[in-house]
Design a protein around this motif. Structure first.
Motif, PDB file in Angstrom:
ATOM      1  N   THR A 189       3.028   4.662   1.162  1.00  0.00           N
ATOM      2  CA  THR A 189       2.180   4.326   2.987  1.00  0.00           C
ATOM      3  C   THR A 189       2.676   4.948   4.213  1.00  0.00           C
ATOM      4  OG1 THR A 189       2.827   1.630   2.163  1.00  0.00           O
ATOM      5  CG2 THR A 189       2.926   2.004   4.921  1.00  0.00           C
TER       6      THR A 189
ATOM      7  N   GLU B   7      -0.139  -7.174   5.387  1.00  0.00           N
ATOM      8  CA  GLU B   7       0.852  -6.284   4.995  1.00  0.00           C
ATOM      9  C   GLU B   7      -0.574  -6.223   3.805  1.00  0.00           C
ATOM     10  OE1 GLU B   7       4.713  -8.017   4.900  1.00  0.00           O
ATOM     11  OE2 GLU B   7       4.853  -7.527   6.903  1.00  0.00           O
TER      12      GLU B   7
ATOM     13  N   SER C  76      -1.060  -1.913   3.304  1.00  0.00           N
ATOM     14  CA  SER C  76      -0.579  -1.085   2.313  1.00  0.00           C
ATOM     15  C   SER C  76      -1.264  -0.223   1.468  1.00  0.00           C
ATOM     16  CB  SER C  76       0.636  -2.379   0.691  1.00  0.00           C
ATOM     17  OG  SER C  76      -0.315  -3.088   0.338  1.00  0.00           O
ATOM     18  N   LYS C  77      -2.751  -1.097   1.105  1.00  0.00           N
ATOM     19  CA  LYS C  77      -3.932  -0.766   0.006  1.00  0.00           C
ATOM     20  C   LYS C  77      -4.684   0.558   0.681  1.00  0.00           C
ATOM     21  CE  LYS C  77      -3.248  -2.799  -3.285  1.00  0.00           C
ATOM     22  NZ  LYS C  77      -2.662  -2.459  -4.297  1.00  0.00           N
TER      23      LYS C  77
ATOM     24  N   LYS D   3      -0.864  -9.902  -5.679  1.00  0.00           N
ATOM     25  CA  LYS D   3      -1.135  -9.269  -6.046  1.00  0.00           C
ATOM     26  C   LYS D   3      -2.018  -8.298  -6.449  1.00  0.00           C
ATOM     27  CE  LYS D   3       2.283  -8.070  -1.526  1.00  0.00           C
ATOM     28  NZ  LYS D   3       3.456  -7.598  -1.359  1.00  0.00           N
TER      29      LYS D   3
ATOM     30  N   THR E  66      -2.386   4.310   2.951  1.00  0.00           N
ATOM     31  CA  THR E  66      -1.520   5.000   1.962  1.00  0.00           C
ATOM     32  C   THR E  66      -2.659   6.753   2.334  1.00  0.00           C
ATOM     33  OG1 THR E  66      -3.043   4.748   0.521  1.00  0.00           O
ATOM     34  CG2 THR E  66      -0.697   2.842   0.607  1.00  0.00           C
TER      35      THR E  66
END
Length: 671
Positions: free
Chosen positions: A469, A455, A459-460, A410, A463
């Motif tokens: 999120t 996922e 998450s990016k 990540k 948001t």
């Protein structure tokens, strides 16, 4: 001589016209007289002319041309006349030994240059005559003894080409055009003789290949310069490639020591050669013959080790981008692909390791320029290998590729991980598209990886401005102009091939009955649906790198990645939702999917989300038809609102959904 003297005197216009035409007319008369001579007398006269030490070069050249023309008019071996013509070959071979350097010889520099030029002219004429004699008189029925007369000619041609290549690369004061023409003629003649003599040329192969490659390398470099005769260079390139075609098609089993040199990025794989083939149909045909001949005639156990090493060297920049030959690597991979397709299953054990090495080198290529072209070529090679394998062989191979890809990192700055992931998922999508249901067991091993990729995207892309999120129940309303700020978008580039891979697998599963997605008591279905549903409400930066059908100035990145505009063949969320509904196959699984789509359809602040939502609903209705009507009542309130949407496109699609529902139900919905 009298003609030249007459032309220099003060003469009238009609006399000048006469003297201008006299040389040609005289030569025509001589040619006709020569043709009237019986074959023995004709050959004697030609031989006597060629054996004169200080003879007239122009006359000898015309005699050689006439010899070749007359040879084309007689029957090939084993005819008696053909045997008589072949007796002139030793004399023709002797003509190939003259000096072609303007630095050697006696006299002034001008005398040396003129003598070298005369020798080149005579040698070129002799080469053309040898090529015509060999091509017209020697066929498949010719015996080994009859054609052996040409063996000394091959030796002379090797020496001549070595001298000519040295001359062209070292002596820039010489006649470069004449040297190029000589090399072209020598290459074409060598090609014809190799095709006729076959294994008898084997002792000369090292002496022939080296000057051929040197000449081709020099021609390729010259073709990129200004102020040179590009037409002459192209002729030389075609002639050399034609010679290599003859070598590959005649002596493929003996090419192993020369494969590294032949596959050098500066010679037959070079960009000038391949670019020339795009505009020149003759060159394109020769390149195709060379590639196919090398791939199909040289055994894979000999070809692939050398080819894989070449690919590795081509893509190894060692800190210098100018040393990267990705186009040449693509050409080698194309040859590897043809070789794999033509090999037998018995050859697979020796092929798999090398093909995997080529694939991993290509998949790891980090430069943006050429990355996708290289990836496409590597995928084709790997697919060709997989199509030769059994399911038992496929699974460990795919596991090895998954291990090479590594775990999801990540860290946004880890570009190596994103490059590997992008390549892996692109390759997986290609395999899944071709193998369909057969590939689903392999897909089972990466379901968790797919969910992780989805996922990460959630998450990016999902948001708020503070980085939290968004939940479905507590979203703050924002304007449509607000965008997401992500520092390194390259880390998220793999999401598109992941979506394509998932969509392809779901379509294959729907065709097989949907058992794959409903595995684990439908937990697999819900794991995939959850992040897909969130992505329907995501925000995609306009600078996000997407693969699409064409350049775009109309659709947003959200509409392309989520809605499928211009990305139907490259992966999008909308396509996955439709494929997921088709594979699910029952009402209980459709309900959460329908809820996610209706949530997007009812988004109050973002028109593009409503547009993608109603488009997804329409696609699902068209795909499932009457089976989905059980959920239509849940859709009617949202459809009723969308019929009055200020966006005409949304209202139109809502109307289509209503009309489709009415057709399937057979009654008016009265909205």
């Amino acid at each position: 001589r009298n003609i030249r003297l007459g032309a220099e005197r003060e003469i009238s216009d009609w006399e000048r016209t006469f003297w201008d035409a006299a040389p040609t007319a005289t030569q025509d008369c001589v040619d006709r007289v020569q043709r009237l001579l019986p074959t023995p007398h004709f050959l004697v006269s030609i031989t006597s002319l060629l054996q004169e030490k200080d003879g007239d070069v122009a006359l000898q050249r015309r005699a050689l041309r006439l010899l070749g023309e007359r040879a084309s008019e007689i029957d090939p071996l084993p005819s008696a006349k053909a045997s008589l013509f072949l007796e002139t070959v030793p004399d023709l071979t002797n003509l190939l030994g003259g000096n072609i350097s303007c630095k050697n010889g006696e006299g002034t520099d001008q005398d040396k240059s003129q003598q070298a030029r005369r020798n080149i002219v005579l040698q070129q004429a002799a080469l053309m005559a040898i090529e015509q004699l060999a091509g017209h008189l020697c066929g498949e029925s010719s015996s080994s003894e009859e054609v052996s007369v040409f063996v000394p000619s091959v030796s002379k041609i090797c020496t001549l080409m070595a001298d000519a290549t040295d001359q062209s690369s070292n002596d820039h004061d010489g006649d470069e055009d004449a040297i190029r023409q000589l090399l072209s003629s020598a290459s074409l003649t060598a090609a014809t003789l190799i095709s006729i003599l076959k294994v008898r040329c084997l002792p000369f192969l090292p002496k022939l290949i080296k000057p051929l490659l040197s000449a081709l390398c020099f021609a390729n470099k010259s073709s990129t310069k200004d102020g040179v005769d590009h037409a002459a260079i192209n002729i030389l390139q075609r002639a050399i490639v034609r010679c290599f075609v003859a070598i590959v098609e005649t002596l493929p089993q003996f090419l192993s020591p020369y494969l590294d040199a032949i596959l050098s990025p500066d010679t037959l794989l070079s960009q000038p050669i391949r670019e020339c083939a795009k505009d020149d149909s003759n060159m394109a045909a020769l390149i195709k013959r060379f590639d196919e001949g090398l791939a199909t005639k040289v055994p894979p156990r000999l070809l692939l080790p050398a080819a894989s090493e070449v690919v590795t060297r081509c893509l190894d920049d060692k800190g210098n981008e100018d040393n990267v030959y990705w186009r040449e690597a693509i050409a080698v991979i194309g040859i590897i692909t043809i070789s794999i397709r033509s090999c037998s299953r018995a050859d697979l054990p020796s092929v798999i390791v090398k093909v995997m090495s080529v694939a991993m080198s290509s998949f790891s290529y980090s430069k943006l320029d050429g990355r996708f072209e290289l990836l496409d070529a590597a995928n084709k090679a790997l697919l060709s290998l997989v199509m030769k394998m059994s399911e038992a062989q496929l699974r460990p191979l795919y596991s090895r590729l998954r291990e090479w890809r590594g775990d999801l990192v990540k860290d946004e700055d880890d570009n190596e991980s994103s490059i590997r992931r992008f390549s892996f998922w692109s390759m997986t999508a290609v395999l899944c598209k071709e193998l369909r249901g057969i590939f689903l067991p392999c897909m089972s091993s990466v379901v968790g990886d797919i969910v992780q990729e989805l996922e990460l995207a959630v998450s990016k892309f999902c948001t708020d401005s503070s980085g939290r999120t968004k939940s479905a129940s507590k979203r703050r309303r924002v304007s449509e102009e607000e965008s997401v700020n992500i520092e390194n978008l390259e880390s998220l580039r793999p999401i598109q091939p992941v979506l394509l891979c998932l969509e392809t697998a779901l379509k294959a599963d729907a065709h097989e009955g949907g058992e794959w997605i409903r595995a684990e008591d439908s937990q697999r279905y819900h794991k995939i649906l959850k992040p897909l549903s969130k992505l329907l409400l995501s925000r995609i930066p306009e600078s996000f790198p997407l693969i699409k059908d064409r350049s775009n100035d109309k659709f947003s990145s959200y509409e392309m990645l989520i809605g499928g505009k211009l990305t139907l063949e490259y992966g999008n969320v909308g396509g996955c939702m439709t494929a997921l509904s088709a594979a699910a196959g029952n009402e209980q699984l459709w309900k959460p999917l329908n809820h996610a789509i209706l949530t997007a359809c009812g988004h109050e602040t973002r028109t593009e989300v409503r547009r993608v939502g109603i488009s997804a609903l329409l696609s699902v209705l068209r795909t499932l038809g009457e089976e989905y009507m059980i959920l239509l009542p849940e859709c009617l309130p949202v459809l009723s609102e969308l019929l009055e949407d200020r966006d005409e496109g949304i209202a139109r699609m809502a109307k289509e959904c209503v009309q489709l529902g009415e057709e399937l139900l057979g009654e008016n919905l009265a909205l």
